[in-house]
Design a protein around this motif. Sequence first.
Motif, PDB file in Angstrom:
ATOM      1  N   ASN A  46      25.243  -8.571  12.226  1.00  0.00           N
ATOM      2  CA  ASN A  46      26.098  -9.420  13.060  1.00  0.00           C
ATOM      3  C   ASN A  46      27.371  -9.835  12.326  1.00  0.00           C
ATOM      4  O   ASN A  46      28.443  -9.902  12.934  1.00  0.00           O
ATOM      5  CB  ASN A  46      25.317 -10.626  13.572  1.00  0.00           C
ATOM      6  CG  ASN A  46      24.334 -10.215  14.635  1.00  0.00           C
ATOM      7  OD1 ASN A  46      24.713  -9.722  15.683  1.00  0.00           O
ATOM      8  ND2 ASN A  46      23.054 -10.364  14.353  1.00  0.00           N
ATOM      9  N   LEU A  55      32.139  -8.820  18.069  1.00  0.00           N
ATOM     10  CA  LEU A  55      31.188  -9.812  18.581  1.00  0.00           C
ATOM     11  C   LEU A  55      31.754 -11.204  18.384  1.00  0.00           C
ATOM     12  O   LEU A  55      32.202 -11.552  17.291  1.00  0.00           O
ATOM     13  CB  LEU A  55      29.852  -9.700  17.832  1.00  0.00           C
ATOM     14  CG  LEU A  55      28.801 -10.758  18.158  1.00  0.00           C
ATOM     15  CD1 LEU A  55      28.337 -10.643  19.618  1.00  0.00           C
ATOM     16  CD2 LEU A  55      27.603 -10.639  17.208  1.00  0.00           C
ATOM     17  N   PRO A  57      29.894 -14.613  19.064  1.00  0.00           N
ATOM     18  CA  PRO A  57      28.582 -15.098  19.512  1.00  0.00           C
ATOM     19  C   PRO A  57      28.627 -16.069  20.685  1.00  0.00           C
ATOM     20  O   PRO A  57      27.680 -16.142  21.460  1.00  0.00           O
ATOM     21  CB  PRO A  57      28.011 -15.792  18.268  1.00  0.00           C
ATOM     22  CG  PRO A  57      28.730 -15.174  17.124  1.00  0.00           C
ATOM     23  CD  PRO A  57      30.106 -14.832  17.641  1.00  0.00           C
ATOM     24  N   SER A  60      31.363 -13.402  23.816  1.00  0.00           N
ATOM     25  CA  SER A  60      31.296 -11.987  24.200  1.00  0.00           C
ATOM     26  C   SER A  60      30.534 -11.821  25.509  1.00  0.00           C
ATOM     27  O   SER A  60      29.514 -12.477  25.742  1.00  0.00           O
ATOM     28  CB  SER A  60      30.616 -11.162  23.105  1.00  0.00           C
ATOM     29  OG  SER A  60      31.448 -11.060  21.978  1.00  0.00           O
ATOM     30  N   TYR A  63      25.935  -8.871  24.285  1.00  0.00           N
ATOM     31  CA  TYR A  63      25.523  -8.963  22.885  1.00  0.00           C
ATOM     32  C   TYR A  63      24.185  -8.250  22.722  1.00  0.00           C
ATOM     33  O   TYR A  63      23.483  -7.979  23.704  1.00  0.00           O
ATOM     34  CB  TYR A  63      25.426 -10.425  22.421  1.00  0.00           C
ATOM     35  CG  TYR A  63      24.548 -11.295  23.283  1.00  0.00           C
ATOM     36  CD1 TYR A  63      23.176 -11.368  23.077  1.00  0.00           C
ATOM     37  CD2 TYR A  63      25.104 -12.045  24.322  1.00  0.00           C
ATOM     38  CE1 TYR A  63      22.375 -12.151  23.880  1.00  0.00           C
ATOM     39  CE2 TYR A  63      24.313 -12.836  25.129  1.00  0.00           C
ATOM     40  CZ  TYR A  63      22.942 -12.890  24.897  1.00  0.00           C
ATOM     41  OH  TYR A  63      22.151 -13.664  25.703  1.00  0.00           O
ATOM     42  N   HIS A 119      18.784  -2.992  18.550  1.00  0.00           N
ATOM     43  CA  HIS A 119      19.379  -3.926  19.506  1.00  0.00           C
ATOM     44  C   HIS A 119      19.491  -3.250  20.863  1.00  0.00           C
ATOM     45  O   HIS A 119      19.840  -2.075  20.937  1.00  0.00           O
ATOM     46  CB  HIS A 119      20.809  -4.297  19.095  1.00  0.00           C
ATOM     47  CG  HIS A 119      20.914  -5.380  18.089  1.00  0.00           C
ATOM     48  ND1 HIS A 119      22.094  -5.651  17.433  1.00  0.00           N
ATOM     49  CD2 HIS A 119      20.019  -6.277  17.628  1.00  0.00           C
ATOM     50  CE1 HIS A 119      21.924  -6.670  16.608  1.00  0.00           C
ATOM     51  NE2 HIS A 119      20.671  -7.065  16.697  1.00  0.00           N
ATOM     52  N   TYR A 121      21.782  -3.998  24.126  1.00  0.00           N
ATOM     53  CA  TYR A 121      22.888  -4.832  24.591  1.00  0.00           C
ATOM     54  C   TYR A 121      22.604  -5.312  26.000  1.00  0.00           C
ATOM     55  O   TYR A 121      22.191  -4.536  26.862  1.00  0.00           O
ATOM     56  CB  TYR A 121      24.218  -4.077  24.495  1.00  0.00           C
ATOM     57  CG  TYR A 121      24.781  -4.257  23.115  1.00  0.00           C
ATOM     58  CD1 TYR A 121      25.713  -5.257  22.851  1.00  0.00           C
ATOM     59  CD2 TYR A 121      24.315  -3.498  22.056  1.00  0.00           C
ATOM     60  CE1 TYR A 121      26.183  -5.478  21.573  1.00  0.00           C
ATOM     61  CE2 TYR A 121      24.782  -3.705  20.768  1.00  0.00           C
ATOM     62  CZ  TYR A 121      25.713  -4.709  20.534  1.00  0.00           C
ATOM     63  OH  TYR A 121      26.154  -4.929  19.272  1.00  0.00           O
ATOM     64  N   ARG A 124      25.649 -11.245  29.074  1.00  0.00           N
ATOM     65  CA  ARG A 124      25.452 -12.662  28.732  1.00  0.00           C
ATOM     66  C   ARG A 124      24.881 -13.459  29.906  1.00  0.00           C
ATOM     67  O   ARG A 124      24.033 -14.329  29.723  1.00  0.00           O
ATOM     68  CB  ARG A 124      26.771 -13.279  28.273  1.00  0.00           C
ATOM     69  CG  ARG A 124      26.669 -14.778  27.986  1.00  0.00           C
ATOM     70  CD  ARG A 124      27.950 -15.377  27.443  1.00  0.00           C
ATOM     71  NE  ARG A 124      28.318 -14.828  26.159  1.00  0.00           N
ATOM     72  CZ  ARG A 124      27.764 -15.166  24.985  1.00  0.00           C
ATOM     73  NH1 ARG A 124      26.803 -16.059  24.945  1.00  0.00           N
ATOM     74  NH2 ARG A 124      28.167 -14.613  23.868  1.00  0.00           N
ATOM     75  N   ARG A 136      33.068  -1.118  20.914  1.00  0.00           N
ATOM     76  CA  ARG A 136      31.890  -1.159  20.036  1.00  0.00           C
ATOM     77  C   ARG A 136      31.392   0.256  19.747  1.00  0.00           C
ATOM     78  O   ARG A 136      31.056   0.581  18.615  1.00  0.00           O
ATOM     79  CB  ARG A 136      30.769  -1.969  20.689  1.00  0.00           C
ATOM     80  CG  ARG A 136      30.985  -3.444  20.645  1.00  0.00           C
ATOM     81  CD  ARG A 136      29.806  -4.166  21.262  1.00  0.00           C
ATOM     82  NE  ARG A 136      30.021  -5.596  21.256  1.00  0.00           N
ATOM     83  CZ  ARG A 136      29.611  -6.407  22.216  1.00  0.00           C
ATOM     84  NH1 ARG A 136      28.957  -5.930  23.259  1.00  0.00           N
ATOM     85  NH2 ARG A 136      29.838  -7.701  22.138  1.00  0.00           N
TER      86      ARG A 136
END
Length: 147
Positions: A46, A55, A57, A60, A63, A119, A121, A124, A136
């Motif tokens: 991160n 990113l 936190p 974004s 994530y 991870h 994605y 949010r 990304r």
Amino acid sequence: MGERPPIPIRADYADFYHLQTRWMDNDVYGHLNNVVHYSMFDTAINGWAIERGLLDPRASESYGLVVETGCKYHAEMGFPDRITAGLRVSKLGNSSIRYEVGLFRNDEDIASAEGFFTHVYVNRNTHLPTPINAERRAAFEKLVKNP
């Protein structure tokens, strides 16, 4: 029994993130407690993304959530060691990424520990999987390196 794969070296990784051990990281046996390795993996991944503007936190639109992780321990580390986390990507999917991280003690070339984080994605607001955006993806592609 088959042969053990070789322990990774720094050259096996595409990029690096520097960490410092802390006084509280040592356990009663005088070495880095095993849970600290996972915290270092998370911080390196991160932190690397935040430093590159990939990113935020708090803001974004999407994530990465950890869905799988693991670690192999090869040698002791502890405070006051300086740690360099080697980063590479072994799998880059539509919405998921598997990072591999080697932890190197001080100036050593052989990893003291090696781990992985997967991870997925997510958006949010909905928390549903979402494709990795182009910015990304371009950065992650630079981390693709197979030993």
